[in-house]
Write an enzyme that holds these catalytic residues in place. Structure first.
Site, PDB file in Angstrom:
ATOM      1  N   GLU A 166     -12.015  17.509  27.077  1.00 31.12           N
ATOM      2  CA  GLU A 166     -11.005  16.444  27.040  1.00 31.12           C
ATOM      3  C   GLU A 166     -10.248  16.424  25.713  1.00 31.12           C
ATOM      4  O   GLU A 166      -9.053  16.150  25.683  1.00 31.12           O
ATOM      5  CB  GLU A 166     -11.649  15.082  27.318  1.00 31.12           C
ATOM      6  CG  GLU A 166     -12.115  14.893  28.762  1.00 31.12           C
ATOM      7  CD  GLU A 166     -10.967  15.011  29.772  1.00 31.12           C
ATOM      8  OE1 GLU A 166      -9.804  14.883  29.376  1.00 31.12           O
ATOM      9  OE2 GLU A 166     -11.251  15.244  30.961  1.00 31.12           O
ATOM     10  N   TYR A 169      -7.341   7.093  26.628  1.00 32.08           N
ATOM     11  CA  TYR A 169      -7.438   8.077  27.709  1.00 32.08           C
ATOM     12  C   TYR A 169      -8.767   8.807  27.687  1.00 32.08           C
ATOM     13  O   TYR A 169      -9.484   8.867  28.697  1.00 32.08           O
ATOM     14  CB  TYR A 169      -6.299   9.109  27.669  1.00 32.08           C
ATOM     15  CG  TYR A 169      -6.679  10.300  28.505  1.00 32.08           C
ATOM     16  CD1 TYR A 169      -6.663  10.219  29.892  1.00 32.08           C
ATOM     17  CD2 TYR A 169      -7.191  11.460  27.921  1.00 32.08           C
ATOM     18  CE1 TYR A 169      -7.108  11.265  30.679  1.00 32.08           C
ATOM     19  CE2 TYR A 169      -7.639  12.507  28.696  1.00 32.08           C
ATOM     20  CZ  TYR A 169      -7.586  12.410  30.071  1.00 32.08           C
ATOM     21  OH  TYR A 169      -8.054  13.430  30.840  1.00 32.08           O
ATOM     22  N   ASP A 182      -3.424   9.315  32.018  1.00 38.39           N
ATOM     23  CA  ASP A 182      -2.781  10.351  31.223  1.00 38.39           C
ATOM     24  C   ASP A 182      -1.366  10.559  31.766  1.00 38.39           C
ATOM     25  O   ASP A 182      -0.891   9.777  32.594  1.00 38.39           O
ATOM     26  CB  ASP A 182      -3.586  11.649  31.281  1.00 38.39           C
ATOM     27  CG  ASP A 182      -3.474  12.309  32.630  1.00 38.39           C
ATOM     28  OD1 ASP A 182      -3.226  11.594  33.624  1.00 38.39           O
ATOM     29  OD2 ASP A 182      -3.613  13.535  32.715  1.00 38.39           O
TER      30      ASP A 182
END
Length: 350
Positions: free
Chosen positions: A45, A128, A146
């Site tokens: 991520e 996020y 996102d």
DNA sequence: AACCCGGGGTA
DNA sequence: TACCCAGGGTT
């Protein structure tokens, strides 16, 4: 009353069409009992922030091979990690990656927090990423927004407010759809939908599992959403870098300060980068300098750069005023951020 | 809220 | 060329 988008419809699509990704546990494997590794989810991520899956894949494989666990990464040398991150961009991510690894390894026993609130307190983890880790690694019904989700929501609900002003509204819509069943798969499903079907241009509405409830498709506005506020034009900046090779092959480099552009990365000594014309700057070491006939061009987030490249061959016994020599066998151009590698490629004739 | 911070793919 | 992106940190 119109059709509402059903999370289950999207999850069915995801069961059939989930992309295979190095950090992803497929829905089938999850049913068989395989659980995600929070370390790998976190690493992926961070790498995926503002960066495409295609660009991340090789870096992810390399990092997890070098540092299989959070403890391995926490013990890595800063320069080694920065070198491995070279070329991926947004280098503050790499510095925060190390900070975060050392907090989790040293203070949390190597265990990532499983709540959005606790995750978001860690370096490099914002709204996020905290939501994504909570949902994907810990299967919590976190709201994950996102760029893909923003686009899908803007189209699903035909929102014409331009970004970033529309972000709170789009987040509300995303929250309203987030299910308590399989939240991790759902989060990935929406993002996969945005990446493969509900694309920025030429969305493939004809094969979209959510085409029936989509208001923008019905209105014919899908392709023009989401609206965005216009961006400022990028100015052109000019500068000079100096590539000095000592007769034994060592190269004159410097580690850039942690703050600012290309922070913490290796680079060639050089001038400031300014608009207008190439600024004057003292050479980093006494030598016969030659200006290369071509310039290195590179575009950053906020400006275009045109870099003059000067080169010199210097004898062994000379001390630099700026930077330090790195032995040839301790240097790889792959350790450089792209703009510096471009300058080096001009020098080597690559 | 505004600004800073890379790079690659795509049309 | 211009636009897009699995954003976060700083001020």
């Amino acid at each position: 009353m119109r059709d509402t988008p059903e999370p289950d419809v999207l999850l069915d699509w995801y069961d059939q069409h989930a992309r295979k990704l190095p950090w992803r546990i497929s829905p089938q494997d999850q049913r068989a009992g395989t659980v995600p590794d929070p370390y790998r989810i976190w690493l992926s991520e961070i790498m995926l922030q503002q960066t495409t899956v295609a660009a991340v894949k090789t870096y992810f494989e390399r990092f997890t091979h070098l540092w299989p666990t959070i403890h391995d990464l926490a013990q890595a040398e800063d320069g080694r990690v920065m070198g491995e991150w070279a070329g991926l961009g947004y280098y503050a991510r790499a510095r925060n990656l190390l900070k975060c690894a050392r907090v989790v390894s040293g203070e949390l026993g190597g265990v990532f927090p499983d709540t959005v609130e606790a995750l978001q307190k860690l370096p490099g983890i914002g709204p996020y990423t905290a939501g994504a880790i909570a949902a994907i690694a810990f299967n919590q019904p976190a709201v994950v927004v996102d760029g893909n989700v923003e686009r899908v929501m803007a189209r699903m609900f035909d929102i014409h407010t331009p970004l970033p002003a529309a972000k709170p509204e789009l987040t509300d819509y995303a929250a309203g759809l987030t299910p308590h069943s399989r939240p991790g798969d759902y989060a990935q499903a929406v993002m996969d939908l945005g990446a493969t079907i509900c694309t920025p241009r030429n969305p493939a509405c004809g094969i979209c599992p959510w085409r029936k409830p989509c208001l923008a498709r019905q209105a014919g506005t899908a392709a023009e959403l989401p609206k965005k506020t216009p961006k400022k034009p990028k100015p052109v900046r000019f500068g000079t870098v100096y590539i000095a090779r000592r007769v034994d092959g060592a190269l004159l480099l410097e580690r850039r300060p942690d703050k600012g552009l290309l922070g913490g990365m290796l680079g060639w000594p050089g001038s400031e980068w300014v608009e207008g014309e190439t600024p004057d700057h003292a050479t980093p070491i006494r030598a016969e300098w030659k200006v290369l006939p071509a310039e290195a061009r590179h575009t950053f987030t906020h400006f275009h750069l045109r870099l003059a490249v000067q080169t010199a061959l210097v004898p062994m016994d000379r001390t630099p005023d700026q930077g330090e020599f790195i032995e040839a066998n301790a240097f790889s151009s792959g350790d450089l951020p792209t703009v510096m590698r471009k300058a080096f490629d001009l020098y080597t004739g690559a």
